[in-house]
Design an enzyme around this catalytic site. Structure first.
Site, PDB file in Angstrom:
ATOM      1  N   LYS A 124       0.848  -1.193   0.000  1.00  0.00           N
ATOM      2  CA  LYS A 124       0.000   0.000   0.000  1.00  0.00           C
ATOM      3  C   LYS A 124       0.883   1.242   0.000  1.00  0.00           C
ATOM      4  O   LYS A 124       1.943   1.257   0.634  1.00  0.00           O
ATOM      5  CB  LYS A 124      -0.872  -0.003   1.274  1.00  0.00           C
ATOM      6  CG  LYS A 124      -2.099   0.847   1.154  1.00  0.00           C
ATOM      7  CD  LYS A 124      -3.246   0.119   0.515  1.00  0.00           C
ATOM      8  CE  LYS A 124      -4.455   1.000   0.336  1.00  0.00           C
ATOM      9  NZ  LYS A 124      -5.556   0.318  -0.339  1.00  0.00           N
ATOM     10  N   GLY A 228     -25.278   3.384   0.971  1.00  0.00           N
ATOM     11  CA  GLY A 228     -24.361   4.050   0.035  1.00  0.00           C
ATOM     12  C   GLY A 228     -24.703   3.741  -1.403  1.00  0.00           C
ATOM     13  O   GLY A 228     -24.663   2.589  -1.834  1.00  0.00           O
ATOM     14  N   GLY A 230     -23.195   5.197  -4.268  1.00  0.00           N
ATOM     15  CA  GLY A 230     -22.199   5.838  -5.128  1.00  0.00           C
ATOM     16  C   GLY A 230     -21.924   4.944  -6.327  1.00  0.00           C
ATOM     17  O   GLY A 230     -22.826   4.252  -6.827  1.00  0.00           O
ATOM     18  N   ASN A 231     -20.666   4.916  -6.752  1.00  0.00           N
ATOM     19  CA  ASN A 231     -20.297   4.141  -7.950  1.00  0.00           C
ATOM     20  C   ASN A 231     -20.714   2.673  -7.847  1.00  0.00           C
ATOM     21  O   ASN A 231     -21.346   2.128  -8.746  1.00  0.00           O
ATOM     22  CB  ASN A 231     -18.775   4.190  -8.146  1.00  0.00           C
ATOM     23  CG  ASN A 231     -18.337   5.535  -8.682  1.00  0.00           C
ATOM     24  OD1 ASN A 231     -18.889   6.031  -9.650  1.00  0.00           O
ATOM     25  ND2 ASN A 231     -17.360   6.136  -8.036  1.00  0.00           N
ATOM     26  N   VAL A 232     -20.350   2.032  -6.737  1.00  0.00           N
ATOM     27  CA  VAL A 232     -20.666   0.598  -6.590  1.00  0.00           C
ATOM     28  C   VAL A 232     -22.155   0.409  -6.288  1.00  0.00           C
ATOM     29  O   VAL A 232     -22.810  -0.466  -6.870  1.00  0.00           O
ATOM     30  CB  VAL A 232     -19.821  -0.054  -5.469  1.00  0.00           C
ATOM     31  CG1 VAL A 232     -20.177  -1.525  -5.320  1.00  0.00           C
ATOM     32  CG2 VAL A 232     -18.341   0.082  -5.758  1.00  0.00           C
TER      33      VAL A 232
END
Ligand code: NAD
Length: 436
Positions: A124, A228, A230-232
């Site tokens: 990461k 949520g 959003g995109n997903v």
């Protein structure tokens, strides 16, 4: 030093004329060694952190000479291949918070990649925001990410970066301008584009496998709660409507987004409502399956007792606030938890595989969604639930165990090359080369 603000740490390093430094795990000495004696105190603190340190192979850092951001690359395990994982650009109050985040996230990437059956290790990137600079300024961002790209090049490929929280595809293009060791670049440069649809599809695979395992039939008559959109979340709604679910109940904190989706899905089996940031009532929805697709830490001792769903399967990273405690709490309550890092793998699979070229209807992606491949989401979920039931243990703890075993399988062609790269960087006194 652990309690320093990252900028105070940067100042300290500058006074010591340190611009690049590293901490390397020496397997023979069983010790973390710092590149500079003045930093051995930090190396010892990392070594003694039994919660987040897991014999990470190498941690490499630089101070970007222009905006003085602390830039790091945390390489956890490279046995299965180059360490892969995104770069987080975030605000940290202390050096300890910064280091812990990098250590924990890098280890999580090893587990996600291994369980996905891909030949990548885990790592990461973390850039600590310098409060004295304007991070919205495109010129500032360009400079920060170009310096980060140089850090990637200087690491000779033991870590390959990607997009993560706080970074975007333009930032990755700036990294790409300085290195070949990045993914998640724009489509026009040969990248793979937004992976959210594939991520949502992976979540649906997990839901189907869990329903079948529990002999609850198909998704057709199920009520699904989604936190949520959003995109997903939106892609998930589309897939679930295709599966003819009975009803979807969703919430989002973005009022504009809620209004837009209410119009878009008018007449569909979907109720979407606006919620405040601290409103977690969506988790108490009377539903069959709950899909957290917003933020981390939402499954905790406050929320778990109110959950009515039999299955939890969503895309949000780090859903369990405390992995051991909350996994056990869900298990005790008879809720089947499908670990986030198992079903939300497609983001990193998309990015990691983009180096091998792009194919329409790519079979390398498709195999994650089928039922035949040993490491497909379906088979992995099925195997996990079978073993968890037999052993009467919570799912996430078992999934981590399985991932840790897979992470120790050497890359079939290159073996443990990442460690060789790290060794050669140290031998060449990496820390004495100045970041430009
Ligand atoms: P996104 O930012 O597009 O969407 C998140 C949505 O959640 C936003 O609309 C936001 O308003 C809403 N939200 C935030 N807090 C909320 C709350 N308390 N209650 C209800 N809604 C809330 O992000 P995304 O790309 O859709 O990703 C969703 C989650 O999945 C994130 O945790 C992300 O890290 C994880 N994830 C995403 C991918 C991917 O491919 N996009 C891959 C792996 C993991």
């Amino acid at each position: 030093m652990l309690q320093y603000h990252p900028q105070q740490f940067v100042e300290n390093l500058t006074n010591l004329s340190i611009q690049r430094f590293h901490f390397i795990y020496d397997k023979k000495a069983k010790k973390v060694l710092a590149s500079h004696p003045a930093l051995q105190e930090l190396a010892d603190a990392i070594m003694n952190d039994s919660r987040d340190f897991d014999q990470h192979e190498g941690l490499f850092f630089q101070i970007d000479p222009e905006h003085k951001t602390l830039q790091g690359a945390f390489v956890h395990r490279t046995v299965r291949g180059q360490a892969a994982g995104g770069t987080r650009y975030w605000h940290y109050e202390t050096v300890e918070d910064y280091l812990r985040d990098g250590l924990r996230l890098a280890k999580g990437m090893t587990q996600k990649n291994a369980l996905a059956g891909i030949w990548w290790g885990g790592g990461k990137g973390v850039i600590a925001h310098n409060p004295q600079i304007d991070k919205q300024d495109p010129k500032v961002r360009q400079s920060i990410y170009r310096h980060y790209g140089r850090l990637m090049s200087a690491m000779h490929g033991c870590y390959v970066t990607a997009e993560d929280v706080g970074s975007n595809v333009i930032d990755m293009a700036n990294v790409f301008a300085q290195t070949r060791f990045t993914t998640c670049i724009p489509l026009e440069y040969g990248g793979s584009g937004n992976p959210s649809t594939a991520t949502a599809r992976g979540v649906v695979c997990g839901m189907i496998a869990a329903c079948e395992f529990m002999q609850l039939g198909t998704l057709a008559d199920k009520v699904i709660g989604i936190q949520g959109t959003g995109n997903v979340g939106v892609a998930l709604i589309n897939f679930l409507l295709e599966q003819k679910v009975k009803h979807i109940i969703a919430s989002d904190t973005n009022a504009q987004q809620v209004q837009h989706l209410q119009q878009k899905f008018i007449g569909k089996n979907l109720t979407i409502r606006h919620s405040e940031n601290n409103d977690y009532s969506i988790l108490a929805t009377d539903c069959d399956i709950l899909a957290p697709c917003a933020i981390g830490g939402v499954l905790n001792p406050q929320t778990i007792p109110m959950i009515k769903a039999k299955i939890i399967c969503g895309a949000a990273n780090n859903q369990l606030q405390d992995p051991m405690r909350d996994d056990q709490l869900l298990h005790d309550q008879g809720i089947i938890y499908i670990p986030d890092f198992l079903v939300n793998r497609m983001g990193i699979v998309h990015c990691a595989n983009e180096q091998y070229g792009r194919v329409d209807n790519d079979p390398e992606f498709a195999k994650h969604f089928n039922r035949d491949w040993h490491h497909s989401i379906h088979q992995t979920v099925w195997r996990l639930l079978t073993q968890a039931k037999a052993a009467q243990v919570p799912t996430a703890i078992l999934a981590v165990k399985q991932a840790d075993e897979l992470a120790l399988q050497p890359h079939p062609i290159f073996g443990h090359r990442g460690q060789m790269i790290i060794d050669s960087l140290v031998a060449a006194r990496w820390h004495e080369h100045v970041a430009e």
